[in-house]
Motif scaffolding. Structure first.
Motif, PDB file in Angstrom:
ATOM      1  N   THR A 132       2.560   7.761 -25.946  1.00  0.00           N
ATOM      2  CA  THR A 132       2.689   9.183 -26.294  1.00  0.00           C
ATOM      3  C   THR A 132       1.354   9.908 -26.207  1.00  0.00           C
ATOM      4  OG1 THR A 132       2.392   8.607 -28.624  1.00  0.00           O
ATOM      5  CG2 THR A 132       4.667   8.775 -27.793  1.00  0.00           C
ATOM      6  N   ARG A 133       0.256   9.183 -26.151  1.00  0.00           N
ATOM      7  CA  ARG A 133      -1.046   9.841 -26.037  1.00  0.00           C
ATOM      8  C   ARG A 133      -1.292  10.258 -24.593  1.00  0.00           C
ATOM      9  NH1 ARG A 133      -5.412   6.918 -24.022  1.00  0.00           N
ATOM     10  NH2 ARG A 133      -5.068   4.693 -23.599  1.00  0.00           N
ATOM     11  N   PRO A 134      -2.114  11.265 -24.365  1.00  0.00           N
ATOM     12  CA  PRO A 134      -2.399  11.674 -22.982  1.00  0.00           C
ATOM     13  C   PRO A 134      -3.349  10.694 -22.284  1.00  0.00           C
ATOM     14  CG  PRO A 134      -3.633  13.038 -24.519  1.00  0.00           C
ATOM     15  CD  PRO A 134      -2.728  12.174 -25.348  1.00  0.00           C
ATOM     16  N   TYR A 135      -3.141  10.491 -20.998  1.00  0.00           N
ATOM     17  CA  TYR A 135      -3.992   9.632 -20.178  1.00  0.00           C
ATOM     18  C   TYR A 135      -4.742  10.489 -19.165  1.00  0.00           C
ATOM     19  CZ  TYR A 135      -1.268   5.744 -22.051  1.00  0.00           C
ATOM     20  OH  TYR A 135      -0.671   4.833 -22.889  1.00  0.00           O
ATOM     21  N   ASP A 136      -5.832   9.933 -18.673  1.00  0.00           N
ATOM     22  CA  ASP A 136      -6.529  10.611 -17.581  1.00  0.00           C
ATOM     23  C   ASP A 136      -5.726  10.494 -16.288  1.00  0.00           C
ATOM     24  OD1 ASP A 136      -8.740  11.339 -19.160  1.00  0.00           O
ATOM     25  OD2 ASP A 136      -9.712   9.405 -18.821  1.00  0.00           O
ATOM     26  N   VAL A 137      -5.268   9.278 -15.979  1.00  0.00           N
ATOM     27  CA  VAL A 137      -4.595   9.018 -14.701  1.00  0.00           C
ATOM     28  C   VAL A 137      -3.296   8.268 -14.936  1.00  0.00           C
ATOM     29  CG1 VAL A 137      -4.781   7.887 -12.444  1.00  0.00           C
ATOM     30  CG2 VAL A 137      -6.812   8.933 -13.478  1.00  0.00           C
ATOM     31  N   LEU A 138      -2.227   8.798 -14.381  1.00  0.00           N
ATOM     32  CA  LEU A 138      -0.934   8.111 -14.367  1.00  0.00           C
ATOM     33  C   LEU A 138      -0.696   7.580 -12.958  1.00  0.00           C
ATOM     34  CD1 LEU A 138       1.859   7.342 -15.545  1.00  0.00           C
ATOM     35  CD2 LEU A 138       2.663   9.612 -14.792  1.00  0.00           C
ATOM     36  N   VAL A 139      -0.486   6.273 -12.831  1.00  0.00           N
ATOM     37  CA  VAL A 139      -0.174   5.648 -11.542  1.00  0.00           C
ATOM     38  C   VAL A 139       1.283   5.228 -11.572  1.00  0.00           C
ATOM     39  CG1 VAL A 139      -0.690   3.779  -9.939  1.00  0.00           C
ATOM     40  CG2 VAL A 139      -2.543   4.814 -11.287  1.00  0.00           C
ATOM     41  N   ILE A 140       2.072   5.734 -10.618  1.00  0.00           N
ATOM     42  CA  ILE A 140       3.477   5.350 -10.534  1.00  0.00           C
ATOM     43  C   ILE A 140       3.624   4.374  -9.366  1.00  0.00           C
ATOM     44  CG2 ILE A 140       5.848   6.127 -10.239  1.00  0.00           C
ATOM     45  CD1 ILE A 140       5.059   8.824 -11.332  1.00  0.00           C
ATOM     46  N   GLY A 141       4.037   3.158  -9.687  1.00  0.00           N
ATOM     47  CA  GLY A 141       4.136   2.085  -8.706  1.00  0.00           C
ATOM     48  C   GLY A 141       3.457   0.850  -9.259  1.00  0.00           C
ATOM     49  N   GLY A 142       3.721  -0.307  -8.621  1.00  0.00           N
ATOM     50  CA  GLY A 142       3.147  -1.531  -9.146  1.00  0.00           C
ATOM     51  C   GLY A 142       2.668  -2.507  -8.095  1.00  0.00           C
ATOM     52  N   GLY A 143       2.526  -2.045  -6.841  1.00  0.00           N
ATOM     53  CA  GLY A 143       2.087  -2.925  -5.770  1.00  0.00           C
ATOM     54  C   GLY A 143       0.593  -2.827  -5.513  1.00  0.00           C
TER      55      GLY A 143
ATOM     56  N   TYR B   2       9.438  -9.272 -11.055  1.00  0.00           N
ATOM     57  CA  TYR B   2       9.554  -8.703  -9.712  1.00  0.00           C
ATOM     58  C   TYR B   2       8.529  -7.608  -9.446  1.00  0.00           C
ATOM     59  CZ  TYR B   2      13.937 -11.236  -9.263  1.00  0.00           C
ATOM     60  OH  TYR B   2      14.890 -12.227  -9.183  1.00  0.00           O
ATOM     61  N   ARG B   3       7.478  -7.566 -10.258  1.00  0.00           N
ATOM     62  CA  ARG B   3       6.470  -6.526 -10.091  1.00  0.00           C
ATOM     63  C   ARG B   3       5.789  -6.643  -8.728  1.00  0.00           C
ATOM     64  NH1 ARG B   3       1.677  -8.788 -14.171  1.00  0.00           N
ATOM     65  NH2 ARG B   3       0.981 -10.506 -12.820  1.00  0.00           N
ATOM     66  N   GLY B   4       5.296  -5.528  -8.257  1.00  0.00           N
ATOM     67  CA  GLY B   4       4.472  -5.581  -7.053  1.00  0.00           C
ATOM     68  C   GLY B   4       5.120  -5.117  -5.775  1.00  0.00           C
ATOM     69  N   GLY B   5       6.394  -4.701  -5.829  1.00  0.00           N
ATOM     70  CA  GLY B   5       7.015  -4.181  -4.614  1.00  0.00           C
ATOM     71  C   GLY B   5       6.946  -5.159  -3.457  1.00  0.00           C
ATOM     72  N   ASN B   6       6.650  -4.646  -2.271  1.00  0.00           N
ATOM     73  CA  ASN B   6       6.613  -5.491  -1.078  1.00  0.00           C
ATOM     74  C   ASN B   6       5.352  -6.335  -0.983  1.00  0.00           C
ATOM     75  OD1 ASN B   6       9.097  -4.575  -0.222  1.00  0.00           O
ATOM     76  ND2 ASN B   6       8.235  -2.908   0.987  1.00  0.00           N
ATOM     77  N   THR B   7       4.350  -6.031  -1.810  1.00  0.00           N
ATOM     78  CA  THR B   7       3.118  -6.823  -1.782  1.00  0.00           C
ATOM     79  C   THR B   7       3.397  -8.294  -2.071  1.00  0.00           C
ATOM     80  OG1 THR B   7       1.879  -4.878  -2.528  1.00  0.00           O
ATOM     81  CG2 THR B   7       0.781  -7.004  -2.724  1.00  0.00           C
ATOM     82  N   ARG B   8       4.438  -8.565  -2.845  1.00  0.00           N
ATOM     83  CA  ARG B   8       4.780  -9.956  -3.157  1.00  0.00           C
ATOM     84  C   ARG B   8       5.015 -10.788  -1.900  1.00  0.00           C
ATOM     85  NH1 ARG B   8       9.585 -10.637  -5.228  1.00  0.00           N
ATOM     86  NH2 ARG B   8      10.353  -8.554  -4.826  1.00  0.00           N
TER      87      ARG B   8
END
Length: 463
Positions: free
Chosen positions: A2-13, A40-46
């Motif tokens: 709930t706290r604000p972040y500097d950077v939000l990254v959407i994705g996990g690869g 199953y994290r990491g998308g196609n990088t796996r």
């Protein structure tokens, strides 16, 4: 969260983690949202195993130099010139530093692979493959203090006049959460796992496509961005598509379902007819055309036909070949017309010219008098038992994406850079890949633009 972040990254690869690490090392607080469960994290990088980077001399893991200009010429060849030259040359130049930077993040290389892959000089291979590479990046990110949430599906993005304001997150436990961050990095992949979206461009043929990678790359973040004023880039029908075993699962079959045997035989469609030059170029530059070629054939199915003399010449697939003592019996097993396949093989064998076979170069083993010709590595198919692999289009990732500049900053439809949004990886790969593919370049795009996006996002957040 709930706290604000500097950077939000959407994705996990790869691209997302490179961005998260880069931003955190620049002093930003970072939250990573991965839609998949942790396993199953990491998308196609796996499923990856190597990366293509420019370098000026041989190293402990690479057998010789691969200059920026040679990399550029290879990219021009496979894309047919459909690439943003400024961004492509920028990526190639930055890739020279990635070889060392990625090691600093805990990733390890293994000695180069020789043989028929022809990548020992150009591509660096991850020790332990893509999953080991991912695990190293996640470990580094966590040690640096990057926060990571799994099963974290973003259902909405709040964007006004090119400025990211926040995101809505849905998780299995806890319901919806509003996420606040100063800057967004979109690294959520393409839409290749969204069959209905693929069918908008491919029609019913998309039902026969197999998806080599994650079932979680459904393009929801890309669709939201495009709907909220982001400029798109790329042809929606273009993608990284290779010929994979027709017996592979619908999703997540990965690299072990790919076939590297095309250059050692012939490829026929359901009518037992050849339809393209199997010896056009060295495999790393041409293997990715076969997915689209098979997609254009009836019922999106084809068969690689070869004989017992070449079974140890290429890297084996997960699935064993289908074999028979005669061509006619092989045809019956493949449910092809025996007479048609026999005729195709006889005509091909008759057209093969004498030559010196060498899979490492564009040799002089070719055909004459048939269409399509096989311009290199043509040898008679006459050593029983005869073997075959059924293949279908295996989609790796799509090229429709977000327009970016050299800072990896997203460009809006009015041509202006967004105030605080960046993109990296498959979601912006169409800037570099208008069509075609060269082995390992997807990881290059993700690593280079991920690192840049994170660095620039942190700078943006501070300002």
């Amino acid at each position: 969260m709930t706290r604000p972040y500097d950077v939000l990254v959407i994705g996990g690869g790869n691209a997302a983690l490179c961005a998260a690490i880069s931003a955190r090392r620049a002093g930003a607080s970072v939250l990573v949202l991965e839609a998949a469960p942790k396993f199953y994290r990491g998308g196609n990088t796996r499923h990856t195993r190597n990366m293509r980077c420019a370098h000026d001399a041989a190293t402990e893991i690479l057998t010789g130099p691969y200059t920026e200009e040679e990399f550029w010429q290879d990219l021009l060849l496979v894309t047919g010139g459909q690439t943003d030259e400024e961004l492509a040359r920028f990526m190639i130049h930055e890739s020279k530093d990635i070889l060392n930077w990625i090691v600093e993040q805990g990733v390890r290389w293994q000695p180069s692979l020789g043989g028929t892959l022809s990548l020992g000089r150009t591509n660096s291979f991850f020790l332990g493959g893509g999953r080991a590479m991912l695990n190293a990046l996640y470990l580094t990110a966590e040690k640096l203090g990057v926060e990571i949430a799994y099963d974290a599906e973003v259902t909405d993005l709040q964007i006004e006049d090119g400025m990211f304001l926040g995101a809505t997150l849905k998780q299995p436990i806890g319901g919806a959460t509003d996420i606040r961050a100063s800057v967004l990095v979109a690294a959520a992949g393409g839409f290749e796992a969204n069959i209905e979206w693929l069918k908008e461009y491919w029609g019913a043929a998309a039902d026969n496509f197999l998806i080599r990678g994650t079932p979680y790359n459904r393009g929801s973040i890309l669709k939201m961005l495009l709907a909220k004023g982001v400029r798109e880039i790329g042809d929606p029908t273009q993608c990284h598509a290779v010929a994979i075993d027709g017996r592979a699962p619908k999703f997540d079959g990965g690299i072990i379902t790919r076939h590297d045997s095309v250059v050692f035989g012939i490829v026929v469609n359901k009518h037992a007819e050849r339809f393209y030059d199997e010896g056009e170029d060295i495999w790393p530059k041409r293997y990715a055309i076969w997915g689209r070629l098979v997609a254009a054939q009836p019922d999106q199915i084809a068969y690689i036909i070869f004989d017992s003399s070449v079974v140890t010449s290429f890297m084996p697939s997960l699935f064993p070949p289908i074999g028979a003592p005669t061509i006619a019996e092989l045809a019956a097993k493949l449910e092809l017309d025996p007479a048609s396949l026999e005729k195709t093989v006889i005509n091909f064998n008759a057209a093969v010219q004498p030559g010196t076979f060498d899979h490492t170069i564009l040799d002089d083993c070719r055909t004459e008098g048939i269409t399509p010709a096989k311009t290199h590595w043509a040898r008679k198919i006459d050593a029983p038992p005869y073997l075959a692999y059924p293949v279908r289009p295996g989609i790796t990732f799509t090229y429709l994406g977000t327009r970016v500049n050299k800072q990896s900053r997203i460009v809006m439809k009015d041509g202006k850079p967004s105030a605080n949004m960046f993109a990296a990886g498959e979601i912006m790969a169409g800037n570099v890949l208008g069509k075609g593919y060269a082995a390992g370049i997807g990881m290059t795009i993700g690593s280079v633009f991920g690192r840049v996006a994170g660095r620039e996002a942190a700078k943006n957040a501070k300002n």
